[in-house]
Design a protein around this motif. Structure first.
Motif, PDB file in Angstrom:
ATOM      1  N   ARG A  31      11.878  13.958   5.972  1.00  0.00           N
ATOM      2  CA  ARG A  31      11.396  14.732   7.105  1.00  0.00           C
ATOM      3  C   ARG A  31      10.368  13.858   7.810  1.00  0.00           C
ATOM      4  NH1 ARG A  31      11.157  20.427   5.666  1.00  0.00           N
ATOM      5  NH2 ARG A  31       8.976  20.487   6.230  1.00  0.00           N
ATOM      6  N   GLY A  67      -0.126   4.700  -4.282  1.00  0.00           N
ATOM      7  CA  GLY A  67       0.145   5.087  -2.900  1.00  0.00           C
ATOM      8  C   GLY A  67       0.469   3.855  -2.071  1.00  0.00           C
ATOM      9  N   ILE A  68       0.639   4.061  -0.757  1.00  0.00           N
ATOM     10  CA  ILE A  68       0.853   2.922   0.144  1.00  0.00           C
ATOM     11  C   ILE A  68      -0.180   3.056   1.266  1.00  0.00           C
ATOM     12  CG2 ILE A  68       2.519   1.672   1.563  1.00  0.00           C
ATOM     13  CD1 ILE A  68       4.754   3.026  -0.026  1.00  0.00           C
ATOM     14  N   PRO A  69      -1.414   2.578   0.998  1.00  0.00           N
ATOM     15  CA  PRO A  69      -2.482   2.818   1.976  1.00  0.00           C
ATOM     16  C   PRO A  69      -2.324   2.036   3.274  1.00  0.00           C
ATOM     17  CG  PRO A  69      -3.287   1.516   0.114  1.00  0.00           C
ATOM     18  CD  PRO A  69      -1.896   1.949  -0.225  1.00  0.00           C
ATOM     19  N   LYS A  70      -1.717   0.865   3.185  1.00  0.00           N
ATOM     20  CA  LYS A  70      -1.578   0.057   4.399  1.00  0.00           C
ATOM     21  C   LYS A  70      -0.191   0.264   4.974  1.00  0.00           C
ATOM     22  CE  LYS A  70      -4.987  -3.456   3.374  1.00  0.00           C
ATOM     23  NZ  LYS A  70      -5.270  -4.867   3.109  1.00  0.00           N
ATOM     24  N   THR A  71      -0.143   0.761   6.183  1.00  0.00           N
ATOM     25  CA  THR A  71       1.140   1.079   6.797  1.00  0.00           C
ATOM     26  C   THR A  71       0.997   1.107   8.302  1.00  0.00           C
ATOM     27  OG1 THR A  71       2.858   2.770   6.986  1.00  0.00           O
ATOM     28  CG2 THR A  71       0.643   3.546   6.573  1.00  0.00           C
ATOM     29  N   SER A  72       2.104   0.854   8.965  1.00  0.00           N
ATOM     30  CA  SER A  72       2.101   0.980  10.426  1.00  0.00           C
ATOM     31  C   SER A  72       2.456   2.396  10.838  1.00  0.00           C
ATOM     32  CB  SER A  72       3.109  -0.008  11.027  1.00  0.00           C
ATOM     33  OG  SER A  72       4.390   0.264  10.498  1.00  0.00           O
ATOM     34  N   LYS A  73       2.761   3.234   9.848  1.00  0.00           N
ATOM     35  CA  LYS A  73       3.118   4.619  10.156  1.00  0.00           C
ATOM     36  C   LYS A  73       1.860   5.432  10.438  1.00  0.00           C
ATOM     37  CE  LYS A  73       7.314   4.496   7.389  1.00  0.00           C
ATOM     38  NZ  LYS A  73       8.011   4.980   6.208  1.00  0.00           N
ATOM     39  N   LEU A  74       2.088   6.632  10.948  1.00  0.00           N
ATOM     40  CA  LEU A  74       0.966   7.503  11.291  1.00  0.00           C
ATOM     41  C   LEU A  74       0.147   7.842  10.052  1.00  0.00           C
ATOM     42  CD1 LEU A  74       0.006   8.861  13.890  1.00  0.00           C
ATOM     43  CD2 LEU A  74       1.420  10.840  13.296  1.00  0.00           C
ATOM     44  N   SER A  75       0.840   8.179   8.991  1.00  0.00           N
ATOM     45  CA  SER A  75       0.159   8.665   7.797  1.00  0.00           C
ATOM     46  C   SER A  75       0.570   7.835   6.590  1.00  0.00           C
ATOM     47  CB  SER A  75       0.552  10.127   7.571  1.00  0.00           C
ATOM     48  OG  SER A  75      -0.546  10.877   7.151  1.00  0.00           O
ATOM     49  N   PRO A  76      -0.400   7.258   5.878  1.00  0.00           N
ATOM     50  CA  PRO A  76      -0.039   6.477   4.689  1.00  0.00           C
ATOM     51  C   PRO A  76       0.428   7.376   3.552  1.00  0.00           C
ATOM     52  CG  PRO A  76      -2.424   6.584   4.941  1.00  0.00           C
ATOM     53  CD  PRO A  76      -1.838   7.295   6.114  1.00  0.00           C
ATOM     54  N   MET A  77       1.249   6.816   2.680  1.00  0.00           N
ATOM     55  CA  MET A  77       1.641   7.614   1.524  1.00  0.00           C
ATOM     56  C   MET A  77       0.436   7.786   0.597  1.00  0.00           C
ATOM     57  SD  MET A  77       4.472   7.038  -1.421  1.00  0.00           S
ATOM     58  CE  MET A  77       4.007   7.602  -3.060  1.00  0.00           C
ATOM     59  N   PRO A  78       0.160   9.035   0.177  1.00  0.00           N
ATOM     60  CA  PRO A  78      -0.995   9.267  -0.695  1.00  0.00           C
ATOM     61  C   PRO A  78      -0.789   8.663  -2.079  1.00  0.00           C
ATOM     62  CG  PRO A  78      -0.089  11.333   0.163  1.00  0.00           C
ATOM     63  CD  PRO A  78       0.896  10.260   0.463  1.00  0.00           C
ATOM     64  N   TYR A 100       7.677  17.629   0.727  1.00  0.00           N
ATOM     65  CA  TYR A 100       7.230  17.918   2.091  1.00  0.00           C
ATOM     66  C   TYR A 100       7.610  16.784   3.034  1.00  0.00           C
ATOM     67  CZ  TYR A 100       4.352  19.239   6.012  1.00  0.00           C
ATOM     68  OH  TYR A 100       3.939  19.591   7.270  1.00  0.00           O
TER      69      TYR A 100
END
Lengths: 311, 233
Positions: free
Chosen positions: B66, B94-105, B57
């Motif tokens: 995407r 996962g990657i909980p800390k991120t500057s992106k909108l949604s962290p990787m689960p 996804y």
């Protein structure tokens, strides 16, 4: 025995002659479904719609809008949250700088006549689909005039509000706009607990809602659950300020998205809460979980799950 | 129903089934999104795991991302991962800390087998992407000196210019030689049922090393290697 076919070729011709007839039959079925009206997906007092990210194989472009409409009808849905990418042209192309493309889309937004949006609304109206909200990735590059133009266009489309995943700082700026147009600004949460500007929990929603009565919550049940929030408590406390829920399932503790019923999001209690209290909160189906099925097949399973929940 | 109609209906159904089988279409399988089933059924299982658990996804079935997701075709974590363990570690946490909108689960609820299947697909898809990209590129002149340096650093522990590779430059046309560098025919065949080949430790190790190289080749490195190997007369 009477000879049925002279050759395989004749048999093939006969079979393929039937294909247009089947297509016409399918078209007639779609038309009949469209005639059912915009409440075709209102089930026991709960208005369902779709966040059409769900059709994963369908690139969200104006060219694919007709297919989107056909799929919505096929899934029996009469309401949609339309992303701007289904509407607006794209100016990004080889040889066009990002800055130039940004300027061109701004000019397009500022100069596009109402008739453009009216014709798109007609496409959805004719299929019996109401555009509930207009999803736009608003950011700091939008001028005030451009934001007004977005709201105006969305209103012509029939949307009651614009929705975005912007952070708190930008939401504070945007809060001044929806009231001018008699609309709402929906704030959509994600599960990013490391960003102090992000919409991710009850406190951040409360802050966003304080900016203006025209700011409303677009509660994403998947992300709220993954951020270890309690959707039912949020609904109980803030239902008057929730325009819609993005309804999907996910596991807690930043867990993965799952098919409906396999994660930790309380989908059935959420829907029954909305139904029993007759809250005007639209349930927009959305999935980001993986599936081998087509988007249409998966959406149908999700919708059937929800129908049983509110039956 | 008359016999005539019965035969017609059966014919239509059979034709439809045949067409569906030919295109890979079947109920419950989105061939437009996932692509036709692979001949290698184990790799198909890996691909389906990657899709079923939601990786596609965001990261795309064939790793074309995407939205804001990382491009796994360029990811340093994937590029340096040897046996899937680095990818599995990221999947578990996962990657909980991120500057992106949604962290990787995080995917800690999945079994080792499921996580390894996802990692295997990521590596396979990355190799396919690299192979396609470099093979489609024009044969551009490389730098034989740079190619020699690369060879000495990455290839000489297994290959010798005076031994197994002696005279290689005369043996193949440039395009074929490039194909051999990318995917040596002696190591070809990911077929899951080729048990003998899979159990040959030399072939298995060679394949593993060449897979790792392929995942990380740049077009320039391959051009340089080609220029160097062409000179092995």
């Amino acid at each position: 025995m009477k000879k049925r076919f002279h050759s395989r070729r004749e048999f093939g011709k006969l079979v393929f002659a039937g294909v247009p007839a089947l297509t016409a039959l399918q078209g007639a079925t779609l038309h009949a479904q469209s005639a059912a009206g915009s409440n075709r997906s209102r089930i026991n007092g709960v208005q369902f719609g779709l966040q059409p990210f769900c059709y994963h194989d369908l690139v969200m472009t104006p060219d694919n809008r007709r297919t989107l409409i056909n799929r919505l009808v096929q899934n029996g849905l009469g309401m949609v949250e339309l992303h701007a990418t289904w509407v607006e042209p794209r100016f990004a192309a080889a040889g066009v700088s990002a800055e130039a493309a940004r300027d061109r889309i701004r000019q397009w937004r500022l100069t596009t006549p109402p008739a453009f949006y009216q014709s798109i609304r007609k496409e959805f109206d004719d299929a019996g689909i109401a555009i509930f909200s207009y999803y736009v990735n608003l950011d700091d590059s939008y001028t005030d005039a451009e934001i007004d133009a977005v709201f105006k266009g969305a209103k012509i489309l029939g949307a009651e509000g614009c929705v975005g995943s912007q952070g708190l700082r930008l939401t504070e700026r945007l809060a001044a706009f929806p009231g001018k147009h008699g609309m709402f600004m929906g704030v959509h949460n994600h599960a990013n607990l490391s960003d102090p500007d992000a919409l991710n929990n009850e406190a951040s929603f409360v802050k966003a809602l304080s900016f203006s009565p025209h700011v409303k919550a677009t509660l994403d049940t998947r992300h709220y659950t993954a951020a270890n929030g309690d959707c039912l408590e949020f609904l109980a406390r803030h239902h008057g300020r929730i325009s819609s829920v993005h309804l999907g399932d996910r596991k807690r503790n930043n867990g993965r998205s799952t098919p409906f019923g396999e994660g930790d999001a309380p989908i059935i209690p959420i829907l029954r809460m909305i139904r029993d209290n007759q809250w005007p909160i639209v349930a927009l189906l959305e999935f980001e979980h993986g599936t081998l099925r087509t988007g249409v097949e998966e959406v149908q399973l999700m919708f059937d799950y929800c129908k049983r929940a509110v039956a | 129903m008359s016999k005539w109609r019965y035969v017609l209906v059966c014919g239509v159904v059979l034709m439809g089934s045949a067409a569906a089988a030919q295109s890979g279409r079947r109920a419950g399988y989105d061939v437009d999104f996932i692509g036709p089933p692979l001949a290698d059924s184990v790799m198909q299982y890996n691909k389906e795991s990657y899709v079923t658990y939601g990786c596609a996804y965001c990261h795309g079935v064939d790793l074309v991302p995407r939205g804001e997701a990382a491009d796994l075709r360029q990811s340093a974590v994937v590029g340096s991962d040897v046996d899937g363990s680095a990818i599995v570690r990221v999947l578990r946490a996962g990657i909980p800390k991120t500057s992106k909108l949604s962290p990787m689960p995080q995917y800690s609820d999945l079994s080792d087998q499921q996580l390894n299947a996802i990692a295997a697909w990521i590596h396979y898809a990355r190799r396919r992407d690299r192979l396609t990209t470099i093979t489609r590129a024009n044969l551009s002149p490389g730098n034989a000196t740079a190619g020699r340096t690369y060879f000495e650093q990455r290839c000489s522990s297994c290959h010798s210019t005076s031994g197994d590779l002696a005279g290689l430059g005369k043996k193949y046309e440039p395009a074929r030689l490039r194909a051999q560098i990318l995917e040596p025919s002696a190591l070809a065949g990911d077929g899951s049922f080729k048990v003998d080949a899979l159990q040959d430790s030399r072939i298995a190790e060679g394949r593993r090393r060449h897979h790792a190289l392929l995942e990380n080749y740049s077009a320039g490195q391959v051009a340089d290697l080609l220029a160097f190997v062409q000179g092995l007369n």
